[in-house]
Design a protein around this motif. Structure first.
Motif, mmCIF file in Angstrom:
data_model
loop_
_atom_site.group_PDB
_atom_site.id
_atom_site.type_symbol
_atom_site.label_atom_id
_atom_site.label_comp_id
_atom_site.label_asym_id
_atom_site.label_seq_id
_atom_site.Cartn_x
_atom_site.Cartn_y
_atom_site.Cartn_z
ATOM 1 N N UNK A 73 5.886 3.210 5.320
ATOM 2 C CA UNK A 73 6.089 1.729 5.474
ATOM 3 C C UNK A 73 6.084 0.849 4.238
ATOM 4 N N UNK A 74 5.041 1.227 3.465
ATOM 5 C CA UNK A 74 4.681 0.570 2.233
ATOM 6 C C UNK A 74 5.971 0.790 1.218
ATOM 7 N N UNK A 75 6.342 1.930 1.094
ATOM 8 C CA UNK A 75 7.683 2.336 0.368
ATOM 9 C C UNK A 75 8.582 1.464 0.684
ATOM 10 N N UNK A 125 -0.685 -1.324 2.267
ATOM 11 C CA UNK A 125 0.065 -2.226 1.985
ATOM 12 C C UNK A 125 -0.377 -2.929 0.547
ATOM 13 N N UNK A 126 -1.648 -3.085 0.130
ATOM 14 C CA UNK A 126 -2.212 -3.375 -1.092
ATOM 15 C C UNK A 126 -2.689 -2.242 -2.190
ATOM 16 N N UNK A 127 -2.291 -1.114 -1.949
ATOM 17 C CA UNK A 127 -2.852 0.092 -2.563
ATOM 18 C C UNK A 127 -2.189 0.200 -3.764
ATOM 19 N N UNK A 128 -2.771 1.093 -4.364
ATOM 20 C CA UNK A 128 -2.081 1.529 -5.810
ATOM 21 C C UNK A 128 -0.557 1.483 -6.021
ATOM 22 N N UNK A 129 0.000 2.057 -4.931
ATOM 23 C CA UNK A 129 1.621 2.133 -4.930
ATOM 24 C C UNK A 129 2.123 0.841 -5.410
ATOM 25 N N UNK A 130 1.833 -0.215 -5.103
ATOM 26 C CA UNK A 130 2.358 -1.545 -5.549
ATOM 27 C C UNK A 130 1.890 -1.639 -6.730
ATOM 28 N N UNK A 131 1.077 -1.798 -7.378
ATOM 29 C CA UNK A 131 0.735 -2.011 -8.670
ATOM 30 C C UNK A 131 1.245 -1.136 -9.673
ATOM 31 N N UNK A 371 5.690 7.941 -1.116
ATOM 32 C CA UNK A 371 5.835 7.661 0.485
ATOM 33 C C UNK A 371 6.032 8.933 1.262
ATOM 34 N N UNK A 372 6.302 10.210 0.721
ATOM 35 C CA UNK A 372 6.775 11.431 1.368
ATOM 36 C C UNK A 372 5.344 12.254 1.273
ATOM 37 N N UNK A 373 4.578 12.247 0.115
ATOM 38 C CA UNK A 373 3.533 13.193 0.013
ATOM 39 C C UNK A 373 2.346 12.446 0.401
ATOM 40 N N UNK A 374 2.313 11.116 0.367
ATOM 41 C CA UNK A 374 0.755 10.704 0.782
ATOM 42 C C UNK A 374 0.406 10.964 2.449
ATOM 43 N N UNK A 375 1.291 10.744 3.352
ATOM 44 C CA UNK A 375 1.181 11.027 4.711
ATOM 45 C C UNK A 375 0.675 12.343 5.102
ATOM 46 N N UNK A 376 1.256 13.610 4.054
ATOM 47 C CA UNK A 376 0.872 14.762 4.211
ATOM 48 C C UNK A 376 -0.572 15.190 3.531
ATOM 49 N N UNK A 377 -0.829 14.469 2.614
ATOM 50 C CA UNK A 377 -2.063 14.899 1.692
ATOM 51 C C UNK A 377 -3.039 14.133 2.111
ATOM 52 N N UNK A 378 -3.216 13.017 2.316
ATOM 53 C CA UNK A 378 -4.283 11.831 2.642
ATOM 54 C C UNK A 378 -5.030 12.378 3.665
ATOM 55 N N UNK A 379 -4.373 12.522 4.670
ATOM 56 C CA UNK A 379 -5.110 12.967 5.692
ATOM 57 C C UNK A 379 -6.310 14.064 5.494
ATOM 58 N N UNK A 380 -5.963 15.031 4.923
ATOM 59 C CA UNK A 380 -6.950 16.030 4.503
ATOM 60 C C UNK A 380 -8.076 15.498 3.874
ATOM 61 N N UNK A 381 -7.891 14.530 2.607
ATOM 62 C CA UNK A 381 -8.738 13.978 1.680
ATOM 63 C C UNK A 381 -9.577 12.937 2.704
ATOM 64 N N UNK A 382 -8.588 12.388 3.690
ATOM 65 C CA UNK A 382 -9.637 11.494 4.593
ATOM 66 C C UNK A 382 -10.599 12.077 5.877
#
Length: 428
Positions: A73-75, A125-131, A371-382
């Motif tokens: 969504x952010x992307x 929406x405010x995360x590093x991807x924007x900056x 946008x593609x990799x974060x939904x795969x990777x972040x749930x594991x880190x989370x």
């Protein structure tokens, strides 16, 4: 250096560094006084409300999962509306969540819903991807340095927020005071965000202030070339997922993010369980965040000078050594030093990881990859915050959680060692 003025018109001051300053403050406010503030406010909420640590930590786990799931969504919003409007929407959502924390939260499910869902969406929406997207658009030669400057804002804000908010909660005898102060900082960030300019082309400028039409005749522009790898191929996602580099980078990212999420959530509780006061523990974690901030600009400079896999390897090594000391140490001076070193390693990786993506696969592919990799990777880190909380409830200590975190960092070390810039795909 080549300038961007047309004949007969004065050159407008290069806006890239102004943008970097704007994002620096936004990260200081939104990341430093909200995201990093969690680690000092959460333990007070757990104690005051007499919550189970594992169940209460689900809020952070949900927030981090949603952070990853909402990256597409952010992307999309960045590509459709630009960085400035996306950041504005995210900061407004964050302000709403903080006001709900101050005025509504009285039960566990309130906390999980507000922090997990509302704040989780705002972090995406405010995360590093924007900056980072903005800095990659505005810089090529000094890309890593610019990202390092921007990412320093959140760490310095967090280093200041830790003891400041702890003191304010003691003074007012309420954790709500901390979130109210954070809301004020977000209002300031909302105002600052309106001055962001998304791309150099929006104001007839060029990345690094170098006009490619003039560069051939400008001796300074000729020598201003990147010292590290930059892809000259316009990568597609189909080509990217066929390279081992992207999966090695995912393992590196999973290791340092999961470890940091764990320590951010449970570091103060671990230290207070071992006999430190809450103020001492908050100060040590504040030093970790300070170390993260102090390392980011030097890490950015190193990332512009040396091959990235070796800077990644060194940063992960620093995190692993420091985490071991944080786990086993008892002396407050030693723990403070380990906190600083851990933060330095994490801060370096927070800068260098995105630079790898931008340098190896290009600026157009950068938001797509996230946008593609974060939904795969972040749930594991989370899973780290809730997982560590339930490990504590089951075993009475964080020992197993620390051991798992060190294993994750070890996997990241191996991945960094083998990671090299991908060659052009066969179809290129």
């Amino acid at each position: 250096m080549a300038v961007t003025a047309t004949d007969g018109q004065p050159a407008r001051k290069f806006y890239g560094w102004t943008n970097a300053g704007l994002f620096f403050f936004i990260q200081l406010a939104a990341s430093g006084f909200v995201y990093f503030a969690y680690s000092v406010v959460f333990p007070v909420m757990v104690e005051t409300m007499d919550w189970n640590r594992g169940t209460a930590s689900l809020a952070q786990t949900i927030a981090l999962i949603l952070l990853g799931l909402c990256y597409p969504l952010t992307g999309y919003l960045i590509s459709r509306f630009g960085v400035r409007k996306t950041m504005t929407i995210g900061l407004a959502t964050m302000l709403l969540g903080l006001l709900l924390l101050v005025s509504v939260v009285t039960q566990m499910w309130h906390w999980i819903l507000v922090w997990g869902v509302v704040m989780g969406l705002s972090f995406s929406l405010t995360g590093p991807i924007c900056s980072q997207t903005a800095m990659i658009n505005w810089f090529n030669i000094r890309r890593s340095t610019a990202i390092g400057i921007v990412m320093t804002g959140g760490a310095l804000g967090g280093a200041f927020a830790q003891p400041a908010l702890a003191g304010m909660m003691d003074y007012f005898e309420s954790w709500r005071a901390a979130w109210l102060i954070a809301a004020g900082m977000v209002v300031a960030a909302l105002i600052v965000a309106q001055f962001i300019i998304d791309r150099p082309s929006d104001i007839d400028q060029y990345p690094d202030n170098v006009d490619p039409r003039l560069a051939e005749n400008d001796p300074l522009a000729k020598i201003a070339r990147p010292k590290t790898h930059r892809t000259d191929h316009d990568w597609t996602m189909k080509q990217i997922i066929r390279t081992p580099t992207v999966y090695l980078l995912m393992l590196v990212t999973l290791g340092y993010l999961g470890t940091f999420f764990f320590l951010l959530n449970h570091g103060i509780l671990h230290l207070t369980d071992n006999g430190l006061s809450s103020i001492q523990a908050a100060a040590i974690l504040g030093l970790a965040i300070l170390g993260s901030g102090l390392a980011r600009i030097p890490a950015g400079w190193l990332g512009d000078q040396f091959e990235l896999r070796w800077t990644l390897f060194g940063s992960i090594s620093l995190m692993a050594i420091a985490l071991s000391g944080f786990w086993l140490g008892q002396n407050i001076i030693f723990l403070s030093a380990m906190g600083m070193l851990f933060g330095a390693g994490y801060g370096s990786l927070l800068v260098l990881g995105p630079v790898v993506t931008g340098n190896y696969f290009g600026e157009r592919a950068f938001p797509i990859i996230n946008s593609v990799m974060a939904p795969v990777m972040l749930p594991f880190a989370a899973a780290a915050p809730a997982g560590a909380g339930y490990i504590f409830e089951a075993t009475g200590s964080y020992d197993l959680a620390f051991a798992i975190a060190i294993i994750l960092l070890g996997a990241g070390l191996v991945s960094a060692f083998w990671m090299k810039p991908p060659g052009p795909p066969a179809s290129a």
